[in-house]
Design a protein around this motif. Structure first.
Motif, short mmCIF file in Angstrom:
data_model
loop_
_atom_site.label_atom_id
_atom_site.label_comp_id
_atom_site.label_asym_id
_atom_site.label_seq_id
_atom_site.Cartn_x
_atom_site.Cartn_y
_atom_site.Cartn_z
N THR A 1 0.83 -1.21 0.00
CA THR A 1 0.00 0.00 0.00
C THR A 1 0.86 1.25 0.00
O THR A 1 0.68 2.16 -0.82
CB THR A 1 -0.93 0.00 1.24
N GLN A 2 1.82 1.31 0.92
CA GLN A 2 2.70 2.49 1.00
C GLN A 2 3.54 2.63 -0.26
O GLN A 2 3.78 3.74 -0.74
CB GLN A 2 3.58 2.42 2.24
N SER A 3 3.96 1.52 -0.81
CA SER A 3 4.78 1.56 -2.03
C SER A 3 4.02 2.21 -3.18
O SER A 3 4.60 2.97 -3.95
CB SER A 3 5.21 0.15 -2.43
N GLN A 4 2.74 1.90 -3.31
CA GLN A 4 1.96 2.50 -4.40
C GLN A 4 1.91 4.02 -4.26
O GLN A 4 2.06 4.74 -5.25
CB GLN A 4 0.55 1.90 -4.45
N TYR A 5 1.70 4.50 -3.04
CA TYR A 5 1.69 5.94 -2.81
C TYR A 5 3.06 6.56 -3.12
O TYR A 5 3.14 7.61 -3.76
CB TYR A 5 1.30 6.26 -1.36
N ILE A 6 4.12 5.93 -2.65
CA ILE A 6 5.48 6.45 -2.87
C ILE A 6 5.81 6.45 -4.35
O ILE A 6 6.32 7.43 -4.90
CB ILE A 6 6.51 5.62 -2.07
N LYS A 7 5.51 5.34 -5.01
CA LYS A 7 5.78 5.21 -6.45
C LYS A 7 5.11 6.33 -7.23
O LYS A 7 5.72 6.98 -8.07
CB LYS A 7 5.31 3.85 -6.95
N ASP A 8 3.85 6.56 -6.92
CA ASP A 8 3.09 7.58 -7.64
C ASP A 8 3.61 8.99 -7.34
O ASP A 8 3.76 9.80 -8.25
CB ASP A 8 1.61 7.49 -7.29
N LYS A 9 3.89 9.28 -6.09
CA LYS A 9 4.32 10.63 -5.72
C LYS A 9 5.70 10.97 -6.29
O LYS A 9 5.93 12.10 -6.73
CB LYS A 9 4.34 10.80 -4.20
N TYR A 10 6.63 10.00 -6.28
CA TYR A 10 8.01 10.28 -6.66
C TYR A 10 8.37 9.73 -8.04
O TYR A 10 9.52 9.82 -8.46
CB TYR A 10 8.97 9.75 -5.59
N ASN A 11 7.40 9.13 -8.73
CA ASN A 11 7.59 8.61 -10.09
C ASN A 11 8.73 7.59 -10.17
O ASN A 11 9.57 7.63 -11.06
CB ASN A 11 7.85 9.77 -11.07
N LEU B 1 17.31 1.79 -16.24
CA LEU B 1 18.33 2.71 -15.72
C LEU B 1 18.03 4.18 -16.01
O LEU B 1 18.61 5.06 -15.38
CB LEU B 1 19.72 2.35 -16.25
N SER B 2 17.13 4.47 -16.92
CA SER B 2 16.78 5.86 -17.21
C SER B 2 15.68 6.38 -16.27
O SER B 2 15.28 7.55 -16.35
CB SER B 2 16.33 6.01 -18.66
N SER B 3 15.21 5.56 -15.37
CA SER B 3 14.16 5.93 -14.42
C SER B 3 14.69 6.98 -13.43
O SER B 3 15.88 7.04 -13.16
CB SER B 3 13.74 4.67 -13.65
N PRO B 4 13.79 7.80 -12.84
CA PRO B 4 14.20 8.74 -11.80
C PRO B 4 14.65 8.05 -10.52
O PRO B 4 15.22 8.67 -9.63
CB PRO B 4 12.95 9.58 -11.53
N GLY B 5 14.37 6.75 -10.43
CA GLY B 5 14.79 6.00 -9.25
C GLY B 5 13.99 4.71 -9.13
O GLY B 5 13.10 4.43 -9.93
N PHE B 6 14.34 3.93 -8.11
CA PHE B 6 13.72 2.63 -7.88
C PHE B 6 13.13 2.56 -6.48
O PHE B 6 13.67 3.14 -5.54
CB PHE B 6 14.75 1.50 -8.03
N LEU B 7 12.04 1.84 -6.37
CA LEU B 7 11.44 1.51 -5.08
C LEU B 7 11.42 0.00 -4.98
O LEU B 7 10.73 -0.68 -5.74
CB LEU B 7 10.02 2.08 -4.99
N PHE B 8 12.23 -0.53 -4.08
CA PHE B 8 12.33 -1.98 -3.88
C PHE B 8 11.40 -2.39 -2.74
O PHE B 8 11.56 -1.95 -1.61
CB PHE B 8 13.78 -2.36 -3.52
N GLY C 1 3.97 1.11 11.84
CA GLY C 1 3.01 0.82 10.77
C GLY C 1 1.61 0.49 11.26
O GLY C 1 0.74 0.16 10.47
N ASP C 2 1.40 0.56 12.59
CA ASP C 2 0.07 0.29 13.15
C ASP C 2 -0.89 1.46 12.94
O ASP C 2 -2.08 1.34 13.18
CB ASP C 2 0.16 0.03 14.66
N ARG C 3 -0.37 2.60 12.51
CA ARG C 3 -1.18 3.82 12.38
C ARG C 3 -1.98 3.81 11.08
O ARG C 3 -1.83 2.93 10.24
CB ARG C 3 -0.27 5.05 12.40
N LYS C 4 -2.78 4.84 10.90
CA LYS C 4 -3.58 4.98 9.67
C LYS C 4 -2.64 5.12 8.47
O LYS C 4 -1.54 5.68 8.58
CB LYS C 4 -4.47 6.21 9.76
N ILE C 5 -3.10 4.65 7.33
CA ILE C 5 -2.30 4.66 6.10
C ILE C 5 -1.76 6.05 5.80
O ILE C 5 -0.58 6.22 5.50
CB ILE C 5 -3.14 4.14 4.91
#
Length: 190
Positions: free
Chosen positions: A16-26, A77-84, A171-175
């Motif tokens: 869930t958090q990854s989707q938000y991060i991916k979208d915000k930071y491309n 490799l041309s991406s602005p970055g990676f989220l693993f 991570g027990d808090r609200k999304i």
């Protein structure tokens, strides 16, 4: 280039958090779980092996995971970055990821660790099993997966803490609350 690793036990909310991060930071999102499930769904030879391993609640061997990650990184490799997400899961994988990054003049910007209580994790995964139909979300497998995480992945946190780029979040808090905390750190390191 912004390169983030998100770590946490099964059910911590990494996806869930990854989707938000991916979208915000491309960022190019590399979820080993998603990649491995794609292999299983496609019925590839690797997918068949991985399916059997996952059904028994075990971690997929480093060689398989690292090979897949290497291919994905080199093709983006041309991406602005990676989220693993879900990688690295062992110290050996963390060292291999560092080597891969160095080979390409890259580095890990931050490691984001989601810490969630066992009761919350178990409840989340059992609920997820009802909605997603994931075969690896049952009580017996959950216990085994959490044990595997504690035995093999928690040492990865020590590895990154020694490198000085580990950031731990409740991570027990609200999304939305967790996401805001994650972004504060990401904005500092980018």
């Amino acid at each position: 280039m912004l390169n983030i690793v998100i770590i946490g036990p099964p059910g911590a909310g990494k996806g869930t958090q990854s989707q938000y991060i991916k979208d915000k930071y491309n960022l190019t999102y590399l979820s080993t779980g998603d990649i491995l499930r794609e292999e299983i769904a496609a019925g590839t030879d690797v997918g068949k092996v991985v399916d059997d391993i996952i059904k028994h609640g075990k971690l997929v061997p480093d060689e398989i995971v690292v090979s897949i990650i290497r291919h994905k990184v080199l093709s983006h490799l041309s991406s602005p970055g990676f989220l693993f997400d879900g990688f690295p899961r062992t110290v050996h994988q963390a060292v291999m990821l560092d080597d891969l990054m160095k080979e390409n003049n890259l580095k890990i910007s931050a490691v984001l660790s989601l810490d969630v209580s066992v009761d919350v994790l178990t409840a989340r995964m059992l609920e997820r099993a009802k909605t997603s139909g994931r075969s690896d979300d049952n009580e017996e497998t959950i216990v085994h997966r959490l044990r595997e995480y504690n035995d093999k992945t928690k040492p990865v946190l020590d590895y990154y803490e020694k490198k000085g780029n580990l950031h731990t979040f409740c991570g027990d808090r609200k999304i939305e609350e967790v996401f805001k905390s994650l972004c504060e750190v990401i904005d500092e390191v980018k």
